[in-house]
Design a protein around this motif. Sequence first.
Motif, PDB file in Angstrom:
ATOM      1  N   PHE A   1       0.818  -1.206   0.000  1.00 26.73           N
ATOM      2  CA  PHE A   1       0.000   0.000   0.000  1.00 26.73           C
ATOM      3  C   PHE A   1       0.862   1.271   0.000  1.00 26.73           C
ATOM      4  CE2 PHE A   1      -3.758   2.105   2.561  1.00 26.73           C
ATOM      5  CZ  PHE A   1      -3.867   3.071   1.576  1.00 26.73           C
ATOM      6  N   PRO A   2       1.704   1.494   1.027  1.00 26.62           N
ATOM      7  CA  PRO A   2       2.483   2.737   1.058  1.00 26.62           C
ATOM      8  C   PRO A   2       3.501   2.863  -0.060  1.00 26.62           C
ATOM      9  CG  PRO A   2       3.179   1.257   2.821  1.00 26.62           C
ATOM     10  CD  PRO A   2       1.943   0.666   2.232  1.00 26.62           C
ATOM     11  N   VAL A   3       4.126   1.750  -0.434  1.00 25.73           N
ATOM     12  CA  VAL A   3       5.132   1.806  -1.503  1.00 25.73           C
ATOM     13  C   VAL A   3       4.481   2.177  -2.836  1.00 25.73           C
ATOM     14  CG1 VAL A   3       6.754   0.433  -2.868  1.00 25.73           C
ATOM     15  CG2 VAL A   3       6.732   0.219  -0.376  1.00 25.73           C
ATOM     16  N   THR A   4       3.327   1.586  -3.114  1.00 25.98           N
ATOM     17  CA  THR A   4       2.634   1.869  -4.371  1.00 25.98           C
ATOM     18  C   THR A   4       2.163   3.319  -4.434  1.00 25.98           C
ATOM     19  OG1 THR A   4       1.899  -0.431  -4.511  1.00 25.98           O
ATOM     20  CG2 THR A   4       0.725   1.171  -5.876  1.00 25.98           C
ATOM     21  N   VAL A   5       1.553   3.783  -3.357  1.00 25.72           N
ATOM     22  CA  VAL A   5       1.064   5.167  -3.324  1.00 25.72           C
ATOM     23  C   VAL A   5       2.229   6.155  -3.413  1.00 25.72           C
ATOM     24  CG1 VAL A   5      -0.087   6.910  -1.901  1.00 25.72           C
ATOM     25  CG2 VAL A   5      -1.058   4.619  -2.100  1.00 25.72           C
ATOM     26  N   GLY A   6       3.295   5.902  -2.664  1.00 25.67           N
ATOM     27  CA  GLY A   6       4.458   6.784  -2.704  1.00 25.67           C
ATOM     28  C   GLY A   6       5.063   6.873  -4.092  1.00 25.67           C
ATOM     29  N   ALA A   7       5.146   5.726  -4.768  1.00 29.40           N
ATOM     30  CA  ALA A   7       5.709   5.714  -6.123  1.00 29.40           C
ATOM     31  C   ALA A   7       4.801   6.433  -7.116  1.00 29.40           C
ATOM     32  CB  ALA A   7       5.947   4.273  -6.567  1.00 29.40           C
ATOM     33  N   MET A   8       3.495   6.246  -6.971  1.00 29.76           N
ATOM     34  CA  MET A   8       2.554   6.841  -7.915  1.00 29.76           C
ATOM     35  C   MET A   8       2.414   8.353  -7.747  1.00 29.76           C
ATOM     36  SD  MET A   8      -0.502   4.068  -8.427  1.00 29.76           S
ATOM     37  CE  MET A   8      -1.234   5.094  -9.703  1.00 29.76           C
TER      38      MET A   8
ATOM     39  N   ALA B   1     -11.309   9.102  -5.123  1.00 29.48           N
ATOM     40  CA  ALA B   1     -10.742   8.563  -3.888  1.00 29.48           C
ATOM     41  C   ALA B   1     -11.780   8.500  -2.773  1.00 29.48           C
ATOM     42  CB  ALA B   1      -9.549   9.393  -3.442  1.00 29.48           C
ATOM     43  N   LEU B   2     -12.869   9.243  -2.933  1.00 31.42           N
ATOM     44  CA  LEU B   2     -13.931   9.228  -1.916  1.00 31.42           C
ATOM     45  C   LEU B   2     -14.699   7.908  -1.915  1.00 31.42           C
ATOM     46  CD1 LEU B   2     -15.294  12.868  -2.304  1.00 31.42           C
ATOM     47  CD2 LEU B   2     -13.732  11.972  -0.559  1.00 31.42           C
ATOM     48  N   VAL B   3     -14.397   7.050  -2.887  1.00 29.46           N
ATOM     49  CA  VAL B   3     -14.926   5.682  -2.859  1.00 29.46           C
ATOM     50  C   VAL B   3     -14.513   4.997  -1.557  1.00 29.46           C
ATOM     51  CG1 VAL B   3     -14.734   3.402  -3.954  1.00 29.46           C
ATOM     52  CG2 VAL B   3     -15.068   5.443  -5.359  1.00 29.46           C
ATOM     53  N   SER B   4     -13.448   5.496  -0.952  1.00 25.94           N
ATOM     54  CA  SER B   4     -12.959   4.936   0.310  1.00 25.94           C
ATOM     55  C   SER B   4     -14.008   4.996   1.413  1.00 25.94           C
ATOM     56  CB  SER B   4     -11.702   5.677   0.767  1.00 25.94           C
ATOM     57  OG  SER B   4     -11.985   7.045   0.986  1.00 25.94           O
ATOM     58  N   LEU B   5     -15.050   5.814   1.225  1.00 25.76           N
ATOM     59  CA  LEU B   5     -16.126   5.875   2.216  1.00 25.76           C
ATOM     60  C   LEU B   5     -16.828   4.526   2.380  1.00 25.76           C
ATOM     61  CD1 LEU B   5     -17.644   9.345   1.294  1.00 25.76           C
ATOM     62  CD2 LEU B   5     -16.593   8.736   3.488  1.00 25.76           C
ATOM     63  N   VAL B   6     -16.720   3.673   1.354  1.00 26.45           N
ATOM     64  CA  VAL B   6     -17.289   2.321   1.451  1.00 26.45           C
ATOM     65  C   VAL B   6     -16.663   1.567   2.623  1.00 26.45           C
ATOM     66  CG1 VAL B   6     -17.499   0.087   0.278  1.00 26.45           C
ATOM     67  CG2 VAL B   6     -17.848   2.216  -1.006  1.00 26.45           C
ATOM     68  N   ALA B   7     -15.379   1.828   2.846  1.00 25.27           N
ATOM     69  CA  ALA B   7     -14.679   1.143   3.931  1.00 25.27           C
ATOM     70  C   ALA B   7     -15.221   1.525   5.297  1.00 25.27           C
ATOM     71  CB  ALA B   7     -13.184   1.466   3.860  1.00 25.27           C
ATOM     72  N   PHE B   8     -15.887   2.668   5.381  1.00 20.61           N
ATOM     73  CA  PHE B   8     -16.413   3.111   6.675  1.00 20.61           C
ATOM     74  C   PHE B   8     -17.404   2.107   7.260  1.00 20.61           C
ATOM     75  CE2 PHE B   8     -19.514   5.293   9.366  1.00 20.61           C
ATOM     76  CZ  PHE B   8     -18.661   5.859  10.311  1.00 20.61           C
ATOM     77  N   PHE B   9     -18.168   1.437   6.392  1.00 18.17           N
ATOM     78  CA  PHE B   9     -19.142   0.464   6.880  1.00 18.17           C
ATOM     79  C   PHE B   9     -18.437  -0.723   7.532  1.00 18.17           C
ATOM     80  CE2 PHE B   9     -21.294   2.782   3.465  1.00 18.17           C
ATOM     81  CZ  PHE B   9     -22.429   3.194   4.147  1.00 18.17           C
ATOM     82  N   LEU B  10     -17.274  -1.104   6.998  1.00 16.47           N
ATOM     83  CA  LEU B  10     -16.477  -2.152   7.641  1.00 16.47           C
ATOM     84  C   LEU B  10     -15.923  -1.662   8.973  1.00 16.47           C
ATOM     85  CD1 LEU B  10     -14.507  -3.690   4.649  1.00 16.47           C
ATOM     86  CD2 LEU B  10     -15.970  -4.951   6.226  1.00 16.47           C
ATOM     87  N   TYR B  11     -15.395  -0.448   8.951  1.00 16.11           N
ATOM     88  CA  TYR B  11     -14.865   0.119  10.196  1.00 16.11           C
ATOM     89  C   TYR B  11     -15.956   0.223  11.263  1.00 16.11           C
ATOM     90  CZ  TYR B  11     -10.349   1.454   8.137  1.00 16.11           C
ATOM     91  OH  TYR B  11      -9.093   1.441   7.573  1.00 16.11           O
TER      92      TYR B  11
ATOM     93  N   GLU C   1      -8.724  -1.467   4.970  1.00 19.47           N
ATOM     94  CA  GLU C   1      -7.492  -0.847   4.483  1.00 19.47           C
ATOM     95  C   GLU C   1      -7.300  -1.119   2.997  1.00 19.47           C
ATOM     96  OE1 GLU C   1      -2.806  -0.539   5.718  1.00 19.47           O
ATOM     97  OE2 GLU C   1      -3.705  -2.521   5.673  1.00 19.47           O
ATOM     98  N   MET C   2      -7.652  -2.319   2.552  1.00 20.46           N
ATOM     99  CA  MET C   2      -7.505  -2.661   1.144  1.00 20.46           C
ATOM    100  C   MET C   2      -8.412  -1.783   0.268  1.00 20.46           C
ATOM    101  SD  MET C   2      -7.443  -6.480  -0.539  1.00 20.46           S
ATOM    102  CE  MET C   2      -6.296  -6.991   0.732  1.00 20.46           C
ATOM    103  N   ILE C   3      -9.625  -1.523   0.751  1.00 18.75           N
ATOM    104  CA  ILE C   3     -10.541  -0.640   0.023  1.00 18.75           C
ATOM    105  C   ILE C   3      -9.959   0.769  -0.046  1.00 18.75           C
ATOM    106  CG2 ILE C   3     -12.832   0.440   0.071  1.00 18.75           C
ATOM    107  CD1 ILE C   3     -13.849  -2.169   1.394  1.00 18.75           C
ATOM    108  N   LEU C   4      -9.398   1.223   1.072  1.00 17.39           N
ATOM    109  CA  LEU C   4      -8.752   2.536   1.100  1.00 17.39           C
ATOM    110  C   LEU C   4      -7.587   2.570   0.118  1.00 17.39           C
ATOM    111  CD1 LEU C   4      -8.517   5.339   2.519  1.00 17.39           C
ATOM    112  CD2 LEU C   4      -6.941   4.242   4.134  1.00 17.39           C
ATOM    113  N   PHE C   5      -6.812   1.500   0.075  1.00 16.51           N
ATOM    114  CA  PHE C   5      -5.672   1.352  -0.836  1.00 16.51           C
ATOM    115  C   PHE C   5      -6.127   1.535  -2.283  1.00 16.51           C
ATOM    116  CE2 PHE C   5      -2.534  -2.099  -2.549  1.00 16.51           C
ATOM    117  CZ  PHE C   5      -1.819  -1.126  -3.221  1.00 16.51           C
TER     118      PHE C   5
END
Length: 306
Positions: free
Chosen positions: A34-41, A252-262, A293-297
Amino acid sequence: MFLTLSKHPKHLREGSVLKYLIALRPFSFVASAFPVTVGAMLAEDFSLTRYILSLIAAVLLHAGVNTTNDYFDYKSGVDTKESLGSSGLLVSGKITLKEELFLSVLCYIASVVLGIFLIKMSGLALLWIGLVGLVLGYAYTGHPFYLKYRALGMFLVFILMGPLMVLGAYYVQTGRFSVEALFVSVPIGIATDLILLANEIRDSEYDRKSGIKTLPILIGDLASSYLYAVLVGLIYVFVFYLVVTGVLKSIALVSLVAFFLYAGVMRQLFQKSTGKKSAREIAAVDKMSALAEMILFVSMILGLMG
């Protein structure tokens, strides 16, 4: 890391490649990818070669930390047949301490070798990031530091899987650091921390019996559950900020889907904290946090594309 999300299969042949693969805990590697991919991109000029090398180096370091963690957790009596963490191979006798230690050393050495190549390609500043990563990764549970047992696990995980890896991956691509990369690293580090925090709240009784200190033991399960909720909120504060400032696209606001898991994890943690559920009844809280976290990724990657 040191993040524990599953048990081993019931039937493993002695000496099998599968056994050693499970000992590395590959299911946890999303926390370093996750962090390596985001940092590189984040870099304007993306180099696939540098990305692949930095990803492999980060995963190898992560595997070294995982095996070191299992090794010292077993030696110190933290991991038992009753506990829910680790790969489960040492406590079941399917792997020896010598094999676990060998795997750990091998992963560290391979990571260092790749790191040297990356330093030559990108710059000397990467040496200090690599050294900090190695020292903190080992110190997580390694002798004589045992920082995980001193309630410093969350701090280390945040630094390692957030700023250190994102900034390191960005530096490999660009030869410099950036404030944007630092801000992006914060929700990533928090998301990984949430896996550990859910794990520690669930396992607080086991850890207390083992004589170690974790944050839930110091401040209590209930306060830790409230902390989990606050950290979830902080993730979305940063995601919204990054979208508003144009670092991430609105997808990136698709990450709100992860809120239901949280939210599901929070409910279970509060139920455990108030005595309504046992540790085994909320055994999946770390898996649910990892899925979130994967959804956030994925959502952050989409927010960086185009």
